[in-house]
Design an enzyme around this catalytic site. Structure first.
Site, PDB file in Angstrom:
ATOM      1  N   ARG A 160     -52.245  36.300 -12.615  1.00 35.05           N
ATOM      2  CA  ARG A 160     -50.882  36.464 -12.333  1.00 35.05           C
ATOM      3  C   ARG A 160     -50.217  36.030 -13.462  1.00 35.05           C
ATOM      4  O   ARG A 160     -48.914  36.381 -13.691  1.00 35.05           O
ATOM      5  CB  ARG A 160     -50.517  36.078 -10.927  1.00 35.05           C
ATOM      6  CG  ARG A 160     -50.657  34.491 -10.944  1.00 35.05           C
ATOM      7  CD  ARG A 160     -50.427  34.078  -9.517  1.00 35.05           C
ATOM      8  NE  ARG A 160     -49.660  34.485  -8.940  1.00 35.05           N
ATOM      9  CZ  ARG A 160     -48.083  34.168  -8.998  1.00 35.05           C
ATOM     10  NH1 ARG A 160     -48.190  33.035 -10.034  1.00 35.05           N
ATOM     11  NH2 ARG A 160     -47.303  34.530  -8.457  1.00 35.05           N
ATOM     12  N   ASP A 175     -42.019  30.402 -10.046  1.00 31.99           N
ATOM     13  CA  ASP A 175     -42.931  29.968  -8.912  1.00 31.99           C
ATOM     14  C   ASP A 175     -42.842  28.330  -8.848  1.00 31.99           C
ATOM     15  O   ASP A 175     -42.385  27.830  -9.870  1.00 31.99           O
ATOM     16  CB  ASP A 175     -44.467  30.240  -9.474  1.00 31.99           C
ATOM     17  CG  ASP A 175     -44.344  31.514  -9.336  1.00 31.99           C
ATOM     18  OD1 ASP A 175     -43.741  32.317  -8.428  1.00 31.99           O
ATOM     19  OD2 ASP A 175     -45.643  32.068  -9.916  1.00 31.99           O
TER      20      ASP A 175
END
Ligand code: ADE
Length: 245
Positions: A160, A175
């Protein structure tokens, strides 16, 4: 060029792109289809010299469990490394390894090729570990039945971060554990709470600031919540300074 993962395992079927399990869905599958990541699982059993394809033996000195033998592991690593000209970073997944943290994931995401060795049984004969000198990585202080799930966790976390894998609206910068954007000290913080429609649910309202349309105020509120959550839930993430613990 796509990052290449090779997984050495006695359960290669766990990594099948056809299986609707972890690696066959969501972001890893999308990255693979887009040609941004590729992975190949190799069965260590194929390198066993035993007629029953045995890869493990009872431990010298006695005790429970079985130990993976040097020869099949060594031969598998040598064969798999030869499949691609790019040098591979060797990684052994083990509870005795260094803890996997976002900073390490970021380092691994810069590599072209990662060779992941997933052990099973009580462990792997120490001599082949010594000779291969892999990075030893743990995904947490608990014991899994094997390194395969740990390898998938590592792969997912790395994939990712590869440029182009996440769309703009899913950016990795916001995140948990990413260096918080907007934080002058560049700290790694837990994420803030998120809300979506409806505005009121079970008598609970969305915080007013998020409805204000004032992007400056919203960013400030989010950063404050990140700092607050981190202080409450994971004070260990702060550098050990006065006022932060
Ligand atoms: N293999 C078994 N347990 C593990 C863990 N916690 N991390 C990495 N590999 C493992």
């Amino acid at each position: 060029m796509a990052i290449r993962f090779d997984i050495l395992t006695t359960f290669p079927e766990m990594f099948s792109e056809l299986s609707p399990a972890a690696m066959g869905v969501s972001i890893p599958a999308r990255a693979r289809k887009a040609g941004l990541a590729e992975w190949h699982a190799t069965d260590i059993r194929s390198y066993s010299k035993d007629k029953h394809r045995k890869t493990d033996e009872r431990p010298f000195g006695g005790g429970p469990g079985m130990v993976m033998m040097c020869q099949p592991v060594w031969d598998a690593v040598m064969a798999v490394e030869g499949l691609d000209a790019r040098p591979a970073t060797r990684i052994l997944l083990t509870p005795q390894g260094v803890p996997l943290k976002q900073g390490l994931v970021e380092e691994l995401a810069k590599k072209e090729r990662l060779l992941l060795i997933a052990g099973h049984y009580e462990g792997i004969d120490e001599r082949v570990i010594q000779k291969l000198a892999p990075m030893e990585i743990s995904i947490g202080d608990y014991v899994l039945s094997g390194g395969e799930l740990a390898a998938m966790v590592l792969m997912d976390a790395v994939i990712r971060l590869i440029p182009g894998v996440l769309g703009d609206d899913e950016s990795a910068g916001s995140d948990s554990f990413g260096v918080a954007s907007g934080d002058r000290e560049g700290r790694r913080l837990l994420d803030c709470p998120h809300y979506t429609r409806p505005r009121e649910w079970e008598g609970m309202e969305v915080p007013e600031v998020l409805m204000s349309g004032d992007h400056g105020r919203i960013a400030k509120w989010r950063l404050e919540r990140m700092v607050e959550r981190t202080r409450e839930r994971r004070p260990d993430l702060f550098p050990n300074k006065e006022g932060e613990k």
